[in-house]
Design a protein around this motif. Structure first.
Motif, PDB file in Angstrom:
ATOM      1  N   ARG A 181       0.816  -1.216   0.000  1.00  0.00           N
ATOM      2  CA  ARG A 181       0.000   0.000   0.000  1.00  0.00           C
ATOM      3  C   ARG A 181       0.848   1.265   0.000  1.00  0.00           C
ATOM      4  O   ARG A 181       0.448   2.294  -0.518  1.00  0.00           O
ATOM      5  CB  ARG A 181      -0.953   0.002   1.202  1.00  0.00           C
ATOM      6  N   MET A 209      -3.911  -3.183  -4.697  1.00  0.00           N
ATOM      7  CA  MET A 209      -4.539  -3.465  -3.414  1.00  0.00           C
ATOM      8  C   MET A 209      -5.971  -3.869  -3.616  1.00  0.00           C
ATOM      9  O   MET A 209      -6.665  -3.304  -4.462  1.00  0.00           O
ATOM     10  CB  MET A 209      -4.462  -2.215  -2.542  1.00  0.00           C
ATOM     11  N   GLU A 261      -8.587  -3.260  -2.077  1.00  0.00           N
ATOM     12  CA  GLU A 261      -9.625  -2.268  -1.775  1.00  0.00           C
ATOM     13  C   GLU A 261      -9.904  -1.351  -2.955  1.00  0.00           C
ATOM     14  O   GLU A 261     -10.980  -0.779  -3.050  1.00  0.00           O
ATOM     15  CB  GLU A 261      -9.201  -1.372  -0.592  1.00  0.00           C
ATOM     16  N   LEU A 262      -8.915  -1.170  -3.808  1.00  0.00           N
ATOM     17  CA  LEU A 262      -9.064  -0.191  -4.883  1.00  0.00           C
ATOM     18  C   LEU A 262      -9.652  -0.823  -6.137  1.00  0.00           C
ATOM     19  O   LEU A 262      -9.387  -1.988  -6.437  1.00  0.00           O
ATOM     20  CB  LEU A 262      -7.705   0.435  -5.221  1.00  0.00           C
ATOM     21  N   VAL A 263     -10.419  -0.020  -6.858  1.00  0.00           N
ATOM     22  CA  VAL A 263     -10.964  -0.495  -8.131  1.00  0.00           C
ATOM     23  C   VAL A 263      -9.960  -0.117  -9.221  1.00  0.00           C
ATOM     24  O   VAL A 263      -9.946   1.015  -9.712  1.00  0.00           O
ATOM     25  CB  VAL A 263     -12.348   0.128  -8.393  1.00  0.00           C
ATOM     26  N   ALA A 314     -18.297  -1.995  -4.717  1.00  0.00           N
ATOM     27  CA  ALA A 314     -17.382  -0.983  -5.254  1.00  0.00           C
ATOM     28  C   ALA A 314     -16.872  -1.407  -6.633  1.00  0.00           C
ATOM     29  O   ALA A 314     -16.859  -0.608  -7.572  1.00  0.00           O
ATOM     30  CB  ALA A 314     -16.209  -0.777  -4.296  1.00  0.00           C
ATOM     31  N   HIS A 315     -16.489  -2.669  -6.755  1.00  0.00           N
ATOM     32  CA  HIS A 315     -15.922  -3.141  -8.020  1.00  0.00           C
ATOM     33  C   HIS A 315     -16.963  -3.210  -9.141  1.00  0.00           C
ATOM     34  O   HIS A 315     -16.609  -3.326 -10.306  1.00  0.00           O
ATOM     35  CB  HIS A 315     -15.215  -4.489  -7.831  1.00  0.00           C
ATOM     36  N   LEU A 328     -18.759  -0.759  -9.899  1.00  0.00           N
ATOM     37  CA  LEU A 328     -18.796   0.585 -10.492  1.00  0.00           C
ATOM     38  C   LEU A 328     -17.413   0.955 -11.024  1.00  0.00           C
ATOM     39  O   LEU A 328     -16.506   1.236 -10.263  1.00  0.00           O
ATOM     40  CB  LEU A 328     -19.187   1.640  -9.436  1.00  0.00           C
ATOM     41  N   TRP A 383     -15.745   4.060  -9.595  1.00  0.00           N
ATOM     42  CA  TRP A 383     -15.657   4.130  -8.128  1.00  0.00           C
ATOM     43  C   TRP A 383     -14.597   5.117  -7.644  1.00  0.00           C
ATOM     44  O   TRP A 383     -14.850   5.961  -6.781  1.00  0.00           O
ATOM     45  CB  TRP A 383     -15.368   2.731  -7.569  1.00  0.00           C
ATOM     46  N   GLU A 384     -13.384   5.001  -8.202  1.00  0.00           N
ATOM     47  CA  GLU A 384     -12.295   5.854  -7.696  1.00  0.00           C
ATOM     48  C   GLU A 384     -12.559   7.327  -8.025  1.00  0.00           C
ATOM     49  O   GLU A 384     -12.192   8.217  -7.247  1.00  0.00           O
ATOM     50  CB  GLU A 384     -10.937   5.391  -8.246  1.00  0.00           C
ATOM     51  N   ARG A 427     -14.981   8.614  -5.429  1.00  0.00           N
ATOM     52  CA  ARG A 427     -14.286   8.895  -4.158  1.00  0.00           C
ATOM     53  C   ARG A 427     -13.578  10.244  -4.248  1.00  0.00           C
ATOM     54  O   ARG A 427     -13.619  11.047  -3.305  1.00  0.00           O
ATOM     55  CB  ARG A 427     -13.237   7.807  -3.853  1.00  0.00           C
ATOM     56  N   ASN A 452      -7.626   3.264   2.061  1.00  0.00           N
ATOM     57  CA  ASN A 452      -8.031   2.785   0.732  1.00  0.00           C
ATOM     58  C   ASN A 452      -9.529   2.559   0.594  1.00  0.00           C
ATOM     59  O   ASN A 452     -10.068   2.706  -0.496  1.00  0.00           O
ATOM     60  CB  ASN A 452      -7.326   1.464   0.407  1.00  0.00           C
ATOM     61  N   VAL A 453     -10.186   2.150   1.670  1.00  0.00           N
ATOM     62  CA  VAL A 453     -11.626   1.916   1.554  1.00  0.00           C
ATOM     63  C   VAL A 453     -12.426   3.188   1.794  1.00  0.00           C
ATOM     64  O   VAL A 453     -13.602   3.254   1.466  1.00  0.00           O
ATOM     65  CB  VAL A 453     -12.165   0.830   2.527  1.00  0.00           C
TER      66      VAL A 453
END
Lengths: 246, 459
Positions: free
Chosen positions: A137, A144, A146-148, B40-41, B43, B46-47, B50, B363-364
């Motif tokens: 990270r 990671m 958590e990330l898309v 989340a995945h 979409l 998503w990032e 955020r 990250n979340v």
């Protein structure tokens, strides 16, 4: 290219084999590697405990040892991240800035700087990869969960080229092992539980070895494996990449 | 220094005495984290969402005074009575005063972590006012006499069998019944009576829209709506940071909130309250309680972006294995650990250390709060402000001395390794927390530097 090898304090004292493997691996790439004899520690144990103001001595020493090199390489993502984020010295800020940009964790140095495309190593075992948080990270050695974003992994890129090595899947590919520097003693109960759960994930999937790019996490997992009298061993990724087991 | 009796490591150690329960707690929350990942995945944007949310909140925090005044003016125009509370005590006093003026001795309350932060229930109880929490999870912990252990899933630490025992005692369900459907049905009947007979309802606020003066309350049970719609007096409590500039910004936050919290695409009820219905009075309390101080701390300002989804708790490997109550603060987990020291540094000095700084929380986070970086920064502040034991300071100074001097480091290392080899009991003993569940690494006969000096003559 002048490359300096930074051997973290605990690796120097407890895991000389890891440092030797790193050195030999870099030399195999045709590099002349300098090892400054007066090196000690990156200062992370103090900084992560809230005593960043006490790290001046370690910072000056680090700069004194490594300022002359074009690149500094270390077999520890956590120490590298700490230096990248926190290496400062009011008297030698230009050198500190140079080092913050030119220090690399071993696997990212191999993939990103040397652009290594073939690994000549043999390690015929089932291996679980522990993704250390600071490497993953912090240094972005791999994507990671958590990330898309599209997946990638520098350690996997290297390990997948090792002859005979079978990389196992894990239920939680990037959960923290609970070492966390002084966290491992200050929050002993949670730290040990996290480590046990991490070990179980690897054991459940039939690992014979657990590897990673950060010896501190591996030291923690090794301590738990030993206590459980498990035959599973830990091995730093440098040792695998430098190995030629028949 | 610390005023509470037990700190995080001690409370976590206690929680860990029952390892099977820790496993269950961990797996339950990990399941929620996985649901979040799936949502989340799904979409691809998503990032970007955020980032948009983070930027909107950045704008809010940079212009908070203006948005608050705009919101107040618009809310007043809509017929909402707006109150300002500097701290928890003032907030509680305002609620009490509204109830007293209307002659109301009982109130129904939907989910509001702010009222937990202000200890409103205890305050009102001391003043003879009964509060019934209408969120099912909140009601369960209320019946049990406990604070919530999670901001979205208040009783996630309770097993259904235990809830069965609790409901048998308080709501008269059949002994031994642990069927969630039957238990929920019993709670619904019990709460329905509460909704029909209480004249005042308090709700939290998820978002307050400056340009319209309306506020939005998100629940999955519809309990906030049920309470507010049936009550003569609707009181809404909100932290000043809940403001968003425009109604269209809701589309960003509502898409992020429940996906991050539970993995649902949208909250079941996202209710807009713009003005009181005829015959109803509507009060909104804007609460500071330390928020403007946090706003002034540049390193920690971003913590005010939080939309209280709880994703950082579900992903936090420490939270999952130490339980919400080990954080001894209304908001637990990583976000709580960066909010709590602002409220009381001495009491919460242990919390920023209850992390491995793994970074999963950052990250979340749907609004991209740099949580783990703030944990690191709090540690520095807490040490500088003297909220650290003398023993730790001495050991850190000792470590610094050794690590800043290469000669001393190599000597100490060599002596240490030999002592470990010859007298293993020096380290392998009860006083060494590492040794309790882990073996020490086997000391090698020579360090790398010794090997290097022998095998590679330095040029």
């Amino acid at each position: 290219m002048k490359v300096g090898l930074f051997v973290p304090c605990y690796v120097d004292q407890f895991y000389p084999k890891v440092a030797i493997a790193t050195l030999e691996l870099l030399e195999k790439q045709g590099l002349t590697v300098g090892v400054p004899p007066r090196q000690t520690c990156c200062g992370q144990p103090m900084a992560n405990s809230g005593f960043e103001h006490l790290t001046g001595g370690c910072n000056s020493l680090f700069i004194e040892n490594f300022a002359q090199y074009d690149y500094v390489v270390s077999p520890s993502g956590s120490c590298v991240l700490h230096l990248k984020e926190h290496l400062h010295d009011p008297k030698h800020e230009a050198e500190a800035g140079h080092l913050r940009e030119r220090i690399f964790e071993l696997t990212e140095f191999l993939t990103d700087v040397l652009k290594l495309d073939t690994v000549s190593a043999r390690f015929p075992y089932r291996v679980g990869l522990h993704q250390s948080c600071h490497g993953q990270r912090g240094l972005h050695l791999s994507q990671m969960s958590e990330l898309v974003a599209p997946p990638f992994s520098k350690p996997v890129q290297l390990l997948s080229q090792v002859d005979g090595l079978e990389l196992i899947d894990l239920d939680r590919p990037d959960e923290c092992c609970g070492f966390g520097g002084t966290f491992c003693v200050l929050e002993e109960a949670v730290s040990a539980k996290m480590g046990k759960d991490r070990v179980s994930d690897h054991l459940r999937h039939g690992a014979e070895y657990i590897t990673g790019a950060d010896m501190s996490c591996l030291m923690h997992l090794e301590g738990l494996l030993h206590r459980q009298k498990s035959p599973v061993k830990v091995v730093h990724i440098a040792e695998i990449l430098n190995s030629n087991i028949q | 220094m610390n005023t509470q009796t037990l700190d995080h490591p001690e409370l976590a150690d206690r929680f860990n005495k029952d390892e099977a329960r820790v496993d269950w707690h961990d797996q339950t929350l990990w399941w929620v984290r996985q649901k979040r990942d799936k949502a989340a995945h799904a979409l691809p944007e998503w990032e970007s969402l955020r980032e948009a949310a983070s930027q909107i909140k950045h704008n809010v925090l940079a212009n908070l005074d203006e948005y608050l005044l705009q919101f107040e003016a618009n809310a007043q125009r809509n017929g909402i009575t707006v109150h300002w509370a500097a701290d928890a005590e003032e907030h509680n006093r305002i609620v009490h005063q509204i109830l007293t003026e209307n002659g109301i001795p009982k109130m129904v309350k939907s989910k509001s972590m702010l009222t937990e932060e202000c200890h409103l229930n205890e305050y009102l109880a001391e003043h003879g006012i009964e509060v019934i929490d209408s969120d099912l999870g909140e009601r369960i912990v209320q019946l049990a006499g406990e604070p919530p252990s999670h901001i979205v899933l208040p009783c996630i630490h309770w097993k259904k069998e235990e809830i069965g025992v609790l409901f048998h005692k308080h709501l008269g369900t059949e002994e031994g019944c642990a069927d969630p459907q039957i238990l929920t049905g019993a709670a619904r009947l019990h709460l329905r009576d509460t909704f029909l007979t209480r004249r005042a309802a308090l709700t939290g606020v998820n978002f307050a829209v400056a340009e319209t003066g309306e506020f939005v309350v998100c629940t999955n049970e519809g309990n906030a709506d049920m309470g507010a719609h049936l009550a003569d007096v609707h009181i809404a409590s909100m932290g000043v940071e809940k403001i968003i500039p425009r109604r269209e910004h809701l589309s960003v936050f509502l898409r992020l909130l429940t996906r991050s919290a539970t993995g649902q695409p949208i909250t079941t009820y996202s209710s807009h309250f713009a003005k009181p219905r005829p015959g109803q009075t509507m009060h909104l309390i804007l609460v500071d309680n330390g928020r403007s101080i946090q706003l002034g701390r540049e390193d920690f300002r971003n913590s005010l972006k939080c939309i209280r989804c709880g994703a950082c708790m579900n992903t936090c490997p420490v939270y999952r294995r130490s339980g919400g109550h080990s954080y001894h603060s209304a908001v637990a987990g990583p976000i709580g650990a960066i909010l709590a020291p602002n409220l009381d540094m001495a009491k919460n000095a242990d919390l920023p250390f209850a992390s491995t700084l793994c970074g999963s929380c950052s990250n979340v986070c749907p609004v991209k709060i740099d949580i783990h970086q703030q944990l690191y920064k709090w540690r520095q502040v807490l040490v500088q402000e003297g909220h650290v034991t003398a023993a730790k300071t001495v050991s850190m100074q000792g470590m610094t001395t050794v690590l800043s001097r290469p000669g001393l480091f190599h000597l100490a290392g060599s002596v240490g390794r030999r002592l470990m080899k010859w007298f293993p009991s020096l380290v392998n003993n009860r006083l060494n927390p590492w040794y309790k569940q882990r073996d020490m690494p086997a000391p090698p006969s020579e360090s790398f530097s010794e090997w290097y000096a022998k095998n590679r003559k330095p040029s």
